[in-house]
Design an enzyme around this catalytic site. Structure first.
Site, PDB file in Angstrom:
ATOM      1  N   CYS A  43      34.829  47.628  33.591  1.00  0.00           N
ATOM      2  CA  CYS A  43      34.190  46.492  34.283  1.00  0.00           C
ATOM      3  C   CYS A  43      33.420  46.913  35.535  1.00  0.00           C
ATOM      4  CB  CYS A  43      35.237  45.452  34.658  1.00  0.00           C
ATOM      5  SG  CYS A  43      36.110  44.841  33.215  1.00  0.00           S
ATOM      6  N   HIS A  48      32.210  40.547  39.374  1.00  0.00           N
ATOM      7  CA  HIS A  48      32.418  40.765  37.938  1.00  0.00           C
ATOM      8  C   HIS A  48      33.078  39.513  37.370  1.00  0.00           C
ATOM      9  CE1 HIS A  48      33.881  42.198  34.188  1.00  0.00           C
ATOM     10  NE2 HIS A  48      35.145  42.124  34.566  1.00  0.00           N
ATOM     11  N   ASN A  65      33.967  37.395  29.487  1.00  0.00           N
ATOM     12  CA  ASN A  65      33.922  38.663  30.221  1.00  0.00           C
ATOM     13  C   ASN A  65      33.155  39.682  29.374  1.00  0.00           C
ATOM     14  OD1 ASN A  65      34.497  41.163  31.371  1.00  0.00           O
ATOM     15  ND2 ASN A  65      36.665  40.736  31.694  1.00  0.00           N
TER      16      ASN A  65
END
Ligand code: ACO
Length: 332
Positions: free
Chosen positions: A114, A259, A289
């Site tokens: 990420c 994020h 995500n």
């Protein structure tokens, strides 16, 4: 005057196939209500058979180049942030380079989950400041959907992730008041197995056996609550760290782009920082995500909606598997 890393153009691309929470209800024991309440996700995009990570990256890169008013041949270096390539090897940067038809220039893959895009931005910034490369294509691209356990057994992970890509064309400009101001990167491998994918693993001889396919150890695993607790601590910490380094206060920041892991994480971070959600960019409801792609997708959307104007002060921040966490301060 200083040589600074400026965003010349940003772009993004998402696969067309929309996967709603209702659709997931047909595959596993879950509910639209559970997913929305715990994560804020309403839908995500999953690729069709045959779509590739480098293919998504190529489309995002085309938009970024167009907005920068540049051609692929203007790029001096590709930095490709992704957990996966199209194949086991080589890295996705080479597949993207082939699609862009710019043989010969270096392609560097960054595998930091990420935080890949923020790590990549820090690396690009150093290359540009040093003068080694002047124009860098930085991409965050991810296909998670083909590796998820879409049964009730894997529901905690399967509902969270989506596929997509975002790209930025970064270029060196002699200026004192635009571009990347500073970045901070961190990792702590003590937590590697709190959020990880175990098999196929090179510790096995051979790496892949047919028995592996019968187990759930081929799917990503996460201790969700543990990850949550670390994320809500590390995000504010690393944002404060870049602010302190730059001698800038949080109220001077126009927009925080975190994020996109989970809406509840973003809300908790806003609360800990003492800022309103109007200063936090969030699009997790639409895409879930998308790992290394979340931040460049957000940047591209913020640009499209006119939220990013010349002079806007941005904090980009990320936390993810590793654990890794990182932030950058950028003047648009
Ligand atoms: N649908 C329905 N029920 C589910 C689902 C699902 N998709 N997933 C889990 N459950 C069940 C569990 O089995 C459990 O049932 P039980 O009480 O009978 O045992 C119950 O829901 C509660 O499970 P928890 O895991 O305790 O739920 P929690 O409130 O912690 O929410 C979540 C889970 C959303 C994953 C949360 O822990 C979280 O947000 N963690 C952060 C992790 C994250 O965002 N990771 C993304 C990658 S890392 C990153 O990008 C930063």
């Amino acid at each position: 005057m200083m040589r600074r890393t400026v965003f010349a153009g940003v772009g993004h691309y998402l696969p067309e196939r929309v996967i709603t929470n209702k659709y997931l209800e047909k595959l596993m024991d879950t509910s639209d209500e559970w997913i929305q309440e715990r994560t804020g996700i309403k839908e995500r995009r999953w690729v069709e058979e045959g779509e590739t990570v480098s293919g998504l990256a190529f489309k995002a890169s085309q938009t970024a180049l167009e907005r920068a008013g540049m051609k692929p041949s203007d790029i001096d270096l590709i930095i490709f942030a992704s957990m996966f390539s199209d194949y086991v090897f080589p890295g996705g940067g080479c597949f993207l380079q082939e699609k862009l038809e710019i043989p010969g220039i270096p392609a560097l893959d960054i595998r930091n989950q990420c935080t890949g895009f923020v790590y990549g931005l820090a690396v690009a910034d150093q290359f540009i400041r040093s003068g080694m490369y002047n124009t860098i294509l930085l991409v965050g691209a991810e296909i998670q959907s083909t590796g998820l356990d879409v049964t009730t057994r894997g529901r905690d992970m399967a509902v969270l992730f989506g596929d997509g890509a975002g790209a930025a064309v970064l270029t060196g400009v002699e200026t004192e008041d635009r571009g990347v101001i500073t970045s901070k990167l961190h990792a702590d491998g003590v937590y590697a197995k709190k959020l990880w994918g175990e098999w196929p693993s090179i510790i096995h001889h051979p790496r892949v056996t047919s028995e592996m396919l019968e187990t759930d150890r081929i799917y990503p695993k996460m201790e969700g609550r543990y990850v949550f607790k670390h994320a809500v601590t590390r995000f504010p910490e690393v944002i404060q760290e870049v602010l302190d380094e730059a001698g800038i206060s949080l109220d001077q920041v126009d927009l925080v782009i975190p994020h996109q892991a989970n809406l509840r994480i973003t809300e908790a971070v806003a609360q800990r920082l003492g800022i309103g959600m109007d200063k936090m960019w969030s699009n997790i409801d639409k895409y879930g995500n998308t790992t290394a792609a979340t931040i460049p997708i957000c940047l591209s959307e913020a640009f499209e909606t006119g939220k990013l104007k010349e002079g806007s002060l941005l904090a980009l921040a990320s936390f993810g598997s590793g654990f890794t966490w990182a932030a950058s301060l950028v003047k648009w």
